[in-house]
Design an enzyme around this catalytic site. Sequence first.
Site, PDB file in Angstrom:
ATOM      1  N   SER A 138       0.844  -1.246  -0.007  1.00 49.77           N
ATOM      2  CA  SER A 138      -0.022   0.121  -0.091  1.00 49.77           C
ATOM      3  C   SER A 138       0.884   1.189  -0.146  1.00 49.77           C
ATOM      4  O   SER A 138       2.153   1.210   0.453  1.00 49.77           O
ATOM      5  CB  SER A 138      -0.956   0.156   1.262  1.00 49.77           C
ATOM      6  OG  SER A 138      -1.546   1.245   1.401  1.00 49.77           O
ATOM      7  N   TYR A 162      -2.299   0.400  10.411  1.00 47.50           N
ATOM      8  CA  TYR A 162      -2.248  -0.036   9.093  1.00 47.50           C
ATOM      9  C   TYR A 162      -0.698   0.474   8.349  1.00 47.50           C
ATOM     10  O   TYR A 162      -0.114  -0.299   7.896  1.00 47.50           O
ATOM     11  CB  TYR A 162      -3.548   0.459   8.148  1.00 47.50           C
ATOM     12  CG  TYR A 162      -3.520  -0.053   7.034  1.00 47.50           C
ATOM     13  CD1 TYR A 162      -4.052  -1.474   6.702  1.00 47.50           C
ATOM     14  CD2 TYR A 162      -3.300   0.592   5.683  1.00 47.50           C
ATOM     15  CE1 TYR A 162      -4.247  -1.971   5.399  1.00 47.50           C
ATOM     16  CE2 TYR A 162      -3.306   0.115   4.612  1.00 47.50           C
ATOM     17  CZ  TYR A 162      -3.918  -1.174   4.313  1.00 47.50           C
ATOM     18  OH  TYR A 162      -4.127  -1.776   3.115  1.00 47.50           O
TER      19      TYR A 162
END
Length: 249
Positions: free
Chosen positions: A139, A152
Amino acid sequence: MDMTGKTVVITGASRGIGAETARVFANAGANVALLARSQSEIADLAGEIGPTALAIPCNVARYSDLNIAVEATVDAFGSVDVLINNAGMIEPISRIETSNPDAWSEVIDINLKGVFNGIHAVLPVMKEAGGGTVLTISSGAAHGPVEAWSHYCTSKAAAHMLTRCLDKEEAANGIRAMGLSPGTVATQMQREIKASGINPVSQLDWEVHIPADWPARALLWMCSAEADAWCGQEISLRDEDIRRKVGLI
């Protein structure tokens, strides 16, 4: 890319990118082992795909689960040629001050320890066969901070380094390790992000998110020799040249 005779283990296969990846690889001729905690959903997907799919209930945060899943895959199909570390979570989205420590840790367990557990479980099988491919969903959050995403961002940054370490240690043994940063994808995770309303990502219009089959098709391309130049690195689907190579443009 013809994957006939190859076997692919996909974590987080019950929905989103994982489910689409299973369909794309199965259509390319591969056997697919579908790993997820959602037993009924992976069972339905295996039924949709047919006899080349195996549904295995699995919590990637538990190493024993992944070890058993790899053994079951080898028993059923004879090999593990590709591991796709897709399982991931982002809830609960929360600033550090208000985060629940146990919930924060659970995201690390899934997004980071789950990747390590998968790699550790498949390495002996792949090395005995002379090599294999390990692809991990990364990501943009691996490379920059996002408000209320400390769990995250931290897990994705660490998983990115894990990919680099795997390449450093095992490239000479035929292990191809790469990450894929797909950008924002129209999945349930994006709905959770949207509902949080906390940071700029949550304000994006739904129409800007790419369909889940785009990263799935990119993962298939990454199994080809054409992607060898990116071993040990991260590929971004925001890169138009990559989209062109994958056939998305």
